[in-house]
Design an enzyme around this catalytic site. Structure first.
Site, PDB file in Angstrom:
ATOM      1  CB  CYS A   1      17.836  -5.456 -64.971  1.00  0.00           C
ATOM      2  SG  CYS A   1      19.611  -5.497 -65.240  1.00  0.00           S
TER       3      CYS A   1
ATOM      4  CG  ASP B   1      24.311 -10.745 -66.917  1.00  0.00           C
ATOM      5  OD1 ASP B   1      25.286 -10.033 -66.593  1.00  0.00           O
ATOM      6  OD2 ASP B   1      23.183 -10.620 -66.418  1.00  0.00           O
TER       7      ASP B   1
END
Length: 334
Positions: free
Chosen positions: A91, A250
């Site tokens: 990530c 996101d």
């Protein structure tokens, strides 16, 4: 009041995308590598993920992280990331947030005006650099794992739509598609439709082919779908929104997604080594990216991308679990 579990966290955000760093209440995580530790968490600690990612303590868009001891001899620490569907392999916004939180809270010792960190992630080693003044971090850059185009121009046929996607790896696998294929713009108004298409594209690809890293068995499957659009900001190169996991949006430009996007642009000759790429997101936040070097992953030409962004701490929390609560493991809406 009865309490069976207590968890402490530090929360932050990167361009609006949250990261909840779990600092207390985590049992020992077994495994020699970060991939093994990820597998252990998937089997033995998924209740922890549900408690802290799901409502009422979290929400559908929550993202989390556990900082672990390093898995390799030369790393400073390791990271394990989680979201609404499970445990991710890497990530980018999480790296930016972890470094920022670590420095600004005194968790990490720093000297000089720029500090280097070597981080073990399930996807591989990540090198991060923080620029700061005193205890305030101005920006964090990280050199991601080698990123590459897995398959290009993959034909997709869903309902009455026929289009193509590129599949690329940037720490996780992404399908990349232009939002104009569906007459959509990367903005809040079209977001529900984009979420629907993200799920359809992900499920279509996974029903037609196996997407698997050539060197790591544990790195497989489509993690997200990147919808690309023309930028709104004058200094931006492209605009995007990534739909990942179980329809999760996101808010940031997506660090691993930006790495995958850089790989596709480099492969097509649109982006050159050392050229700056500004990736804009749905909240108008931006990541700066570039190709640091060219390498290979098995038979694939790959690039080592550098991504830069910044993060801000939003809170320090203490969460409790009451065994009398029928919803003590949480739930998800949306």
């Amino acid at each position: 009041m009865k309490v069976s579990k207590v968890y402490t966290t530090i929360d932050a955000h990167v361009a609006g995308e949250p990261l909840r760093i779990i600092t207390g209440g985590v049992p020992e995580i077994k495994g020699e590598t970060q991939l093994e530790r990820r597998a252990y968490c998937m089997e033995h600690l998924d209740h922890l993920r549900e408690i802290l990612m799901y409502e009422p303590r979290g929400h559908h868009g929550m993202y989390g992280c556990i900082i672990t001891p390093p898995a390799s001899a030369h790393a400073d620490f390791g990271v394990l990331f989680m979201h609404n569907e499970g445990w991710s392999t890497m990530c980018g916004h999480g790296i930016i947030a972890v470094i920022t939180v670590g420095i600004e809270t005194g968790m990490f010792e720093v000297t000089g005006e720029k500090q280097k960190f070597i981080i073990d992630s399930p996807a591989g080693e990540v090198i991060a650099y923080a620029t700061y003044r005193g205890s305030e971090v101005e920006s964090v850059s990280f050199e991601n794992v080698p990123s590459f185009v897995y398959k290009k121009d993959v034909p997709i046929k869903i309902d009455d739509y026929e289009f193509q996607v590129d599949i690329a790896f940037g720490g996780a696998f992404y399908a990349v598609v232009d939002s104009k294929e569906f007459g959509l713009k990367v903005d809040f108004n079209d977001l529900p439709a984009i979420q629907t298409w993200g799920g359809k594209i992900k499920h279509y690809i996974e029903s037609k082919m196996e997407v698997k890293h050539p060197l790591e068995e544990g790195l497989k499957g489509i993690y997200g779908v990147i919808f690309s659009d023309e930028p709104k900001g004058k200094d931006a190169t492209l605009r995007n929104v990534t739909i990942f996991a179980d329809g999760q949006v996101d808010r940031s430009p997506c660090g691993t997604g930006t790495s995958a996007r850089i790989a596709t642009l480099f492969e097509k000759g649109i982006l050159q080594k050392g050229e700056i790429f500004i990736h804009e997101c749905i909240t108008e936040g931006k990541f700066e990216g570039e190709v640091l070097s060219v390498t290979a992953v098995h038979t694939y030409e790959a690039v080592v991308p550098k991504i830069t962004g910044n993060a801000f701490i939003t809170g320090f929390h203490q969460f409790v679990v009451d065994p009398r609560d029928d919803l003590n493991r949480g739930f998800l809406l949306g």
